[in-house]
Structure formats: structure tokens, C-alpha cells
Design a protein around this motif. Structure first.
Motif, PDB file in Angstrom:
ATOM      1  N   TYR A  42       1.991 -14.950  -8.868  1.00 48.32           N
ATOM      2  CA  TYR A  42       2.266 -14.260  -7.621  1.00 48.32           C
ATOM      3  C   TYR A  42       1.482 -14.053  -6.262  1.00 48.32           C
ATOM      4  CZ  TYR A  42       3.695  -9.940  -5.714  1.00 48.32           C
ATOM      5  OH  TYR A  42       3.955  -8.379  -4.472  1.00 48.32           O
ATOM      6  N   VAL A  43       2.503 -14.081  -5.132  1.00 51.08           N
ATOM      7  CA  VAL A  43       2.051 -14.520  -3.950  1.00 51.08           C
ATOM      8  C   VAL A  43       2.597 -13.408  -3.039  1.00 51.08           C
ATOM      9  CG1 VAL A  43       1.491 -16.111  -2.082  1.00 51.08           C
ATOM     10  CG2 VAL A  43       1.857 -17.526  -4.304  1.00 51.08           C
ATOM     11  N   GLY A  44       2.057 -12.712  -2.081  1.00 52.42           N
ATOM     12  CA  GLY A  44       2.432 -11.288  -2.102  1.00 52.42           C
ATOM     13  C   GLY A  44       2.290 -11.712  -0.418  1.00 52.42           C
ATOM     14  N   VAL A  45       2.993 -12.214   1.000  1.00 53.38           N
ATOM     15  CA  VAL A  45       2.962 -12.460   2.333  1.00 53.38           C
ATOM     16  C   VAL A  45       2.977 -10.531   3.486  1.00 53.38           C
ATOM     17  CG1 VAL A  45       2.801 -13.713   3.909  1.00 53.38           C
ATOM     18  CG2 VAL A  45       3.069 -14.321   1.809  1.00 53.38           C
ATOM     19  N   ASP A  46       1.996 -10.767   3.723  1.00 56.49           N
ATOM     20  CA  ASP A  46       1.897  -9.593   4.865  1.00 56.49           C
ATOM     21  C   ASP A  46       1.318  -9.190   5.817  1.00 56.49           C
ATOM     22  OD1 ASP A  46       4.108  -6.141   4.721  1.00 56.49           O
ATOM     23  OD2 ASP A  46       2.587  -6.569   6.406  1.00 56.49           O
ATOM     24  N   TRP A  47       1.528  -9.417   7.816  1.00 52.64           N
ATOM     25  CA  TRP A  47       1.014  -9.382   8.376  1.00 52.64           C
ATOM     26  C   TRP A  47      -0.364  -8.069   8.871  1.00 52.64           C
ATOM     27  CZ3 TRP A  47       4.903  -9.806  13.371  1.00 52.64           C
ATOM     28  CH2 TRP A  47       5.484  -8.922  13.300  1.00 52.64           C
ATOM     29  N   ASN A  48       0.106  -6.976   7.425  1.00 46.56           N
ATOM     30  CA  ASN A  48      -0.857  -5.969   8.436  1.00 46.56           C
ATOM     31  C   ASN A  48      -2.303  -6.303   7.126  1.00 46.56           C
ATOM     32  OD1 ASN A  48      -1.720  -3.460   7.227  1.00 46.56           O
ATOM     33  ND2 ASN A  48       0.140  -2.372   7.903  1.00 46.56           N
ATOM     34  N   PRO A  49      -3.270  -6.446   7.918  1.00 46.83           N
ATOM     35  CA  PRO A  49      -3.989  -6.978   6.861  1.00 46.83           C
ATOM     36  C   PRO A  49      -4.742  -5.768   6.363  1.00 46.83           C
ATOM     37  CG  PRO A  49      -4.704  -6.654   9.517  1.00 46.83           C
ATOM     38  CD  PRO A  49      -3.592  -6.071   9.398  1.00 46.83           C
ATOM     39  N   GLY A  50      -4.588  -4.177   6.317  1.00 49.96           N
ATOM     40  CA  GLY A  50      -4.939  -3.331   5.490  1.00 49.96           C
ATOM     41  C   GLY A  50      -3.889  -3.619   3.680  1.00 49.96           C
ATOM     42  N   TYR A  51      -2.869  -3.534   4.042  1.00 47.83           N
ATOM     43  CA  TYR A  51      -2.337  -3.025   2.815  1.00 47.83           C
ATOM     44  C   TYR A  51      -2.478  -4.978   2.136  1.00 47.83           C
ATOM     45  CZ  TYR A  51       1.989  -0.759   5.468  1.00 47.83           C
ATOM     46  OH  TYR A  51       2.479   0.042   5.556  1.00 47.83           O
ATOM     47  N   ILE A  52      -2.832  -5.598   3.338  1.00 45.93           N
ATOM     48  CA  ILE A  52      -3.640  -7.039   1.967  1.00 45.93           C
ATOM     49  C   ILE A  52      -4.725  -6.546   1.889  1.00 45.93           C
ATOM     50  CG2 ILE A  52      -3.566  -9.102   2.135  1.00 45.93           C
ATOM     51  CD1 ILE A  52      -1.026  -9.166   2.151  1.00 45.93           C
ATOM     52  N   ASP A  53      -5.720  -5.629   1.850  1.00 44.09           N
ATOM     53  CA  ASP A  53      -6.999  -5.506   1.013  1.00 44.09           C
ATOM     54  C   ASP A  53      -6.584  -4.754   0.188  1.00 44.09           C
ATOM     55  OD1 ASP A  53      -8.195  -7.476   3.460  1.00 44.09           O
ATOM     56  OD2 ASP A  53      -8.796  -4.857   4.503  1.00 44.09           O
ATOM     57  N   TYR A  54      -5.772  -4.107   0.564  1.00 45.67           N
ATOM     58  CA  TYR A  54      -5.338  -2.589  -0.775  1.00 45.67           C
ATOM     59  C   TYR A  54      -4.842  -3.637  -1.627  1.00 45.67           C
ATOM     60  CZ  TYR A  54      -3.088   1.244  -3.161  1.00 45.67           C
ATOM     61  OH  TYR A  54      -3.060   2.147  -3.755  1.00 45.67           O
ATOM     62  N   CYS A  55      -3.906  -4.703  -1.782  1.00 44.16           N
ATOM     63  CA  CYS A  55      -3.301  -5.641  -2.759  1.00 44.16           C
ATOM     64  C   CYS A  55      -4.077  -6.143  -2.891  1.00 44.16           C
ATOM     65  CB  CYS A  55      -2.273  -6.251  -2.349  1.00 44.16           C
ATOM     66  SG  CYS A  55      -0.794  -5.839  -1.708  1.00 44.16           S
ATOM     67  N   ARG A  56      -5.461  -6.831  -2.540  1.00 43.07           N
ATOM     68  CA  ARG A  56      -6.598  -7.134  -3.474  1.00 43.07           C
ATOM     69  C   ARG A  56      -6.751  -6.894  -4.233  1.00 43.07           C
ATOM     70  NH1 ARG A  56      -7.728 -10.938   1.898  1.00 43.07           N
ATOM     71  NH2 ARG A  56      -5.789 -12.593   2.191  1.00 43.07           N
ATOM     72  N   ALA A  57      -7.887  -5.936  -3.840  1.00 42.60           N
ATOM     73  CA  ALA A  57      -8.189  -4.640  -4.538  1.00 42.60           C
ATOM     74  C   ALA A  57      -7.600  -4.223  -5.637  1.00 42.60           C
ATOM     75  CB  ALA A  57      -8.781  -3.788  -3.610  1.00 42.60           C
ATOM     76  N   ARG A  58      -6.473  -4.555  -5.802  1.00 44.68           N
ATOM     77  CA  ARG A  58      -5.588  -3.727  -7.217  1.00 44.68           C
ATOM     78  C   ARG A  58      -4.992  -4.425  -7.877  1.00 44.68           C
ATOM     79  NH1 ARG A  58      -6.769  -0.314  -3.194  1.00 44.68           N
ATOM     80  NH2 ARG A  58      -7.350   1.380  -3.228  1.00 44.68           N
ATOM     81  N   PHE A  59      -4.169  -5.788  -7.806  1.00 50.30           N
ATOM     82  CA  PHE A  59      -3.286  -6.848  -8.145  1.00 50.30           C
ATOM     83  C   PHE A  59      -3.872  -7.688  -8.337  1.00 50.30           C
ATOM     84  CE2 PHE A  59      -0.576  -3.464  -5.469  1.00 50.30           C
ATOM     85  CZ  PHE A  59      -0.258  -2.237  -6.609  1.00 50.30           C
ATOM     86  N   LYS A  60      -3.292  -8.090  -9.596  1.00 54.68           N
ATOM     87  CA  LYS A  60      -3.700  -9.607  -9.548  1.00 54.68           C
ATOM     88  C   LYS A  60      -2.483 -10.190  -8.739  1.00 54.68           C
ATOM     89  CE  LYS A  60      -5.425 -10.129 -14.256  1.00 54.68           C
ATOM     90  NZ  LYS A  60      -4.863  -9.248 -15.278  1.00 54.68           N
ATOM     91  N   GLY A  61      -2.781 -11.725  -8.150  1.00 57.03           N
ATOM     92  CA  GLY A  61      -1.928 -11.976  -7.595  1.00 57.03           C
ATOM     93  C   GLY A  61      -2.286 -12.938  -6.449  1.00 57.03           C
ATOM     94  N   GLU A 110       2.165   2.909   8.712  1.00 62.84           N
ATOM     95  CA  GLU A 110       1.359   2.074   8.597  1.00 62.84           C
ATOM     96  C   GLU A 110       0.304   2.259   7.418  1.00 62.84           C
ATOM     97  OE1 GLU A 110       1.555  -0.931  10.594  1.00 62.84           O
ATOM     98  OE2 GLU A 110       3.327  -0.083  10.946  1.00 62.84           O
ATOM     99  N   ASN A 111      -0.006   3.442   7.385  1.00 64.17           N
ATOM    100  CA  ASN A 111      -1.465   3.766   6.364  1.00 64.17           C
ATOM    101  C   ASN A 111      -0.467   3.261   5.001  1.00 64.17           C
ATOM    102  OD1 ASN A 111      -2.147   6.208   4.622  1.00 64.17           O
ATOM    103  ND2 ASN A 111      -3.515   5.876   6.182  1.00 64.17           N
ATOM    104  N   THR A 112      -1.344   3.177   4.447  1.00 67.53           N
ATOM    105  CA  THR A 112      -0.722   2.312   2.760  1.00 67.53           C
ATOM    106  C   THR A 112      -0.624   3.560   2.124  1.00 67.53           C
ATOM    107  OG1 THR A 112      -2.801   0.219   3.584  1.00 67.53           O
ATOM    108  CG2 THR A 112      -1.616   0.729   0.861  1.00 67.53           C
ATOM    109  N   LEU A 113      -1.422   4.579   1.691  1.00 68.34           N
ATOM    110  CA  LEU A 113      -1.105   5.726   0.581  1.00 68.34           C
ATOM    111  C   LEU A 113       0.045   6.567   1.232  1.00 68.34           C
ATOM    112  CD1 LEU A 113      -2.645   7.294  -1.379  1.00 68.34           C
ATOM    113  CD2 LEU A 113      -3.130   8.846   0.617  1.00 68.34           C
ATOM    114  N   ALA A 114       0.543   7.026   2.795  1.00 70.31           N
ATOM    115  CA  ALA A 114       1.602   7.159   2.841  1.00 70.31           C
ATOM    116  C   ALA A 114       3.025   6.256   2.681  1.00 70.31           C
ATOM    117  CB  ALA A 114       1.421   7.663   4.542  1.00 70.31           C
ATOM    118  N   TYR A 115       2.779   5.201   2.944  1.00 75.51           N
ATOM    119  CA  TYR A 115       3.610   4.135   2.176  1.00 75.51           C
ATOM    120  C   TYR A 115       4.083   4.207   0.718  1.00 75.51           C
ATOM    121  CZ  TYR A 115       7.055   0.098   2.322  1.00 75.51           C
ATOM    122  OH  TYR A 115       8.119  -0.386   2.252  1.00 75.51           O
ATOM    123  N   ARG A 116       2.858   4.189   0.112  1.00 73.55           N
ATOM    124  CA  ARG A 116       3.743   4.362  -1.103  1.00 73.55           C
ATOM    125  C   ARG A 116       3.924   5.458  -1.697  1.00 73.55           C
ATOM    126  NH1 ARG A 116       1.043  -0.071  -3.912  1.00 73.55           N
ATOM    127  NH2 ARG A 116       1.289   1.721  -5.827  1.00 73.55           N
TER     128      ARG A 116
END
Ligand SMILES: C[S@@+](CC[C@H](N)C(=O)[O-])C[C@H]1O[C@@H](n2cnc3c(N)ncnc32)[C@H](O)[C@@H]1O
Length: 199
Positions: A61-80, A10-16
């Protein structure tokens, strides 16, 4: 073991850290079976912490996920566009996509939900659009891939025949390609790639 793994992932960094080394191999069949030049809009279902996003640079590109932590991470780093939502409830309105990616998502949901989700995705494809699904396979015999599939935080890694049935219940098949992820010659995970069009 399985529950501990789930918590850590569930932890963003661990998953990546865990998944990043394998993303190119997982996406290889998608890229091999797609002319990206003809793809304008991409939907990444259960996009997680954006591991797939860099491979679709230059696309809408549209990414959908129900984990807000993952989505915050994406918004800060990726276009889309990144949306926090339960994919089973989200209303895409008139949005249509040339490529819908479902990478390592469906082994987290039971058969009824998986069938329902896939059924909802077909109508989101453009006329020439394709769905691309990458999934974790439960091998029939005792092996490292079987052990790793059992330890996965998703409760529904399925045998190949079950995946085929599920995918083909929602899409007209074009490619069904089993493959394995390996390190140092050792087979770690058995996977399957599916490409299909709306029924
Ligand atoms: C194993 S991860 C795969 C992430 C990404 N697709 C990848 O290739 O690395 C599964 C993802 O599905 C998300 N997820 C599970 N059920 C969901 C649902 N109903 N709606 C949206 N996201 C969901 C989880 O939060 C998780 O990020």
C-alpha cells in the motif's frame, strides 16, 4: 462556516473523528466491485490521515498526501509506504498499481487540475488494474446533502453529470454508482462511486 470547517479538518484527529464513521460505507462499493485477492499494489491518492489504509492490510500500500501532519500520523500507525508529495508533481517512475483509490479528493481541485491528475493516473495502472473513485455530489435541489456539500471544505463538489464527464474523459467506465451516506434515516451526503480502466 466553510473556512472554519476547513481549518478544523486540517487537524488529523478532527478529520478522523468526522470521517471514520463513514469510511466503511464509502468503501463498500469498492470492495463489492473488487476481487481483493487479485490486488497486490494499492495507491491511495490524497490518503489523508490513513482512514482507508486498514482496509488494504496485506497489500503493498502506498499513500500520498501533501499534508506532512497526516503522513506522520500514517507512518506511526499503518503498514505501507507514505509519501509527502503534491500528487500533480510527484514522479512515480516505473511504479504500477493494481488498484488506485481516489477517495474524496477531486472535489478539492478545479476541473483543469482534476482532468490533469486523472490523466496522470491511467498510465500508473497495471494491465488489469482499475481506478476507484469516490466523490461528493452536488445535488440539484435544496436539501440537506446540498447544504452539506456547499459547506464542505472542498470547493468543487460537482453534479453527477459533471463527475461522469470528468471520469470518462480519463478512464473507460465499468461502474458509475450514485449512493448516499445516511444517519438515523436522514440523507446527509450524496456520493458517487466510479470504477474504470485506463484508456
Ligand atoms: C478530504 S481529504 C480525503 C482524505 C482521504 N482520501 C479519505 O478518504 O479520507 C483530501 C486530501 O487530499 C489531500 N490533497 C489535496 N490536494 C493534494 C495534492 N495536490 N497532492 C496531495 N494531496 C493532496 C489533502 O491534504 C487531504 O488529505
Amino acid at each position: 462556516m466553510k473556512r472554519l470547517g476547513a481549518l478544523v479538518m486540517e487537524n488529523t484527529l478532527a478529520y478522523r473523528l468526522w470521517q471514520a464513521p463513514f469510511v466503511a460505507e464509502k468503501l463498500a462499493p469498492v470492495l463489492r466491485h473488487t476481487n481483493l485477492a487479485s490486488v497486490r499494489r494499492v495507491l491511495d491518492v490524497g490518503c489523508g490521515p490513513g482512514i482507508n489504509a486498514p482496509h488494504f492490510q496485506g497489500k503493498d500500500y502506498v499513500g500520498v498526501d501533501w499534508n506532512p501532519g497526516y503522513i506522520d500520523y500514517c507512518r506511526a500507525r499503518f503498514k505501507g509506504t507514505f509519501i509527502v508529495a503534491d500528487i500533480t508533481r510527484h514522479d512515480f517512475g516505473t511504479d504500477r498499481f493494481d488498484l488506485i483509490l481516489v477517495n474524496s479528493f477531486l472535489h478539492h481541485v478545479d476541473d483543469a487540475s482534476a482532468g490533469r491528475i486523472l490523466g496522470q493516473l491511467g498510465p500508473l495502472l497495471t494491465q488489469d488494474g482499475r481506478v476507484h473513485i469516490i466523490e461528493l455530489v452536488m445535488p440539484p435541489t435544496r436539501s440537506i446533502p446540498r447544504l452539506l456539500a456547499r459547506w464542505d471544505r472542498g470547493d468543487y463538489p460537482r453534479p453527477l453529470a459533471d463527475w461522469r464527464r470528468l471520469f470518462e474523459s480519463a478512464f473507460r467506465p465499468e461502474v458509475f454508482e450514485p449512493f448516499s451516506l445516511r444517519r438515523l434515516g436522514v440523507r446527509l451526503w450524496d456520493m458517487v462511486y466510479f470504477k474504470g480502466r485506463a484508456r
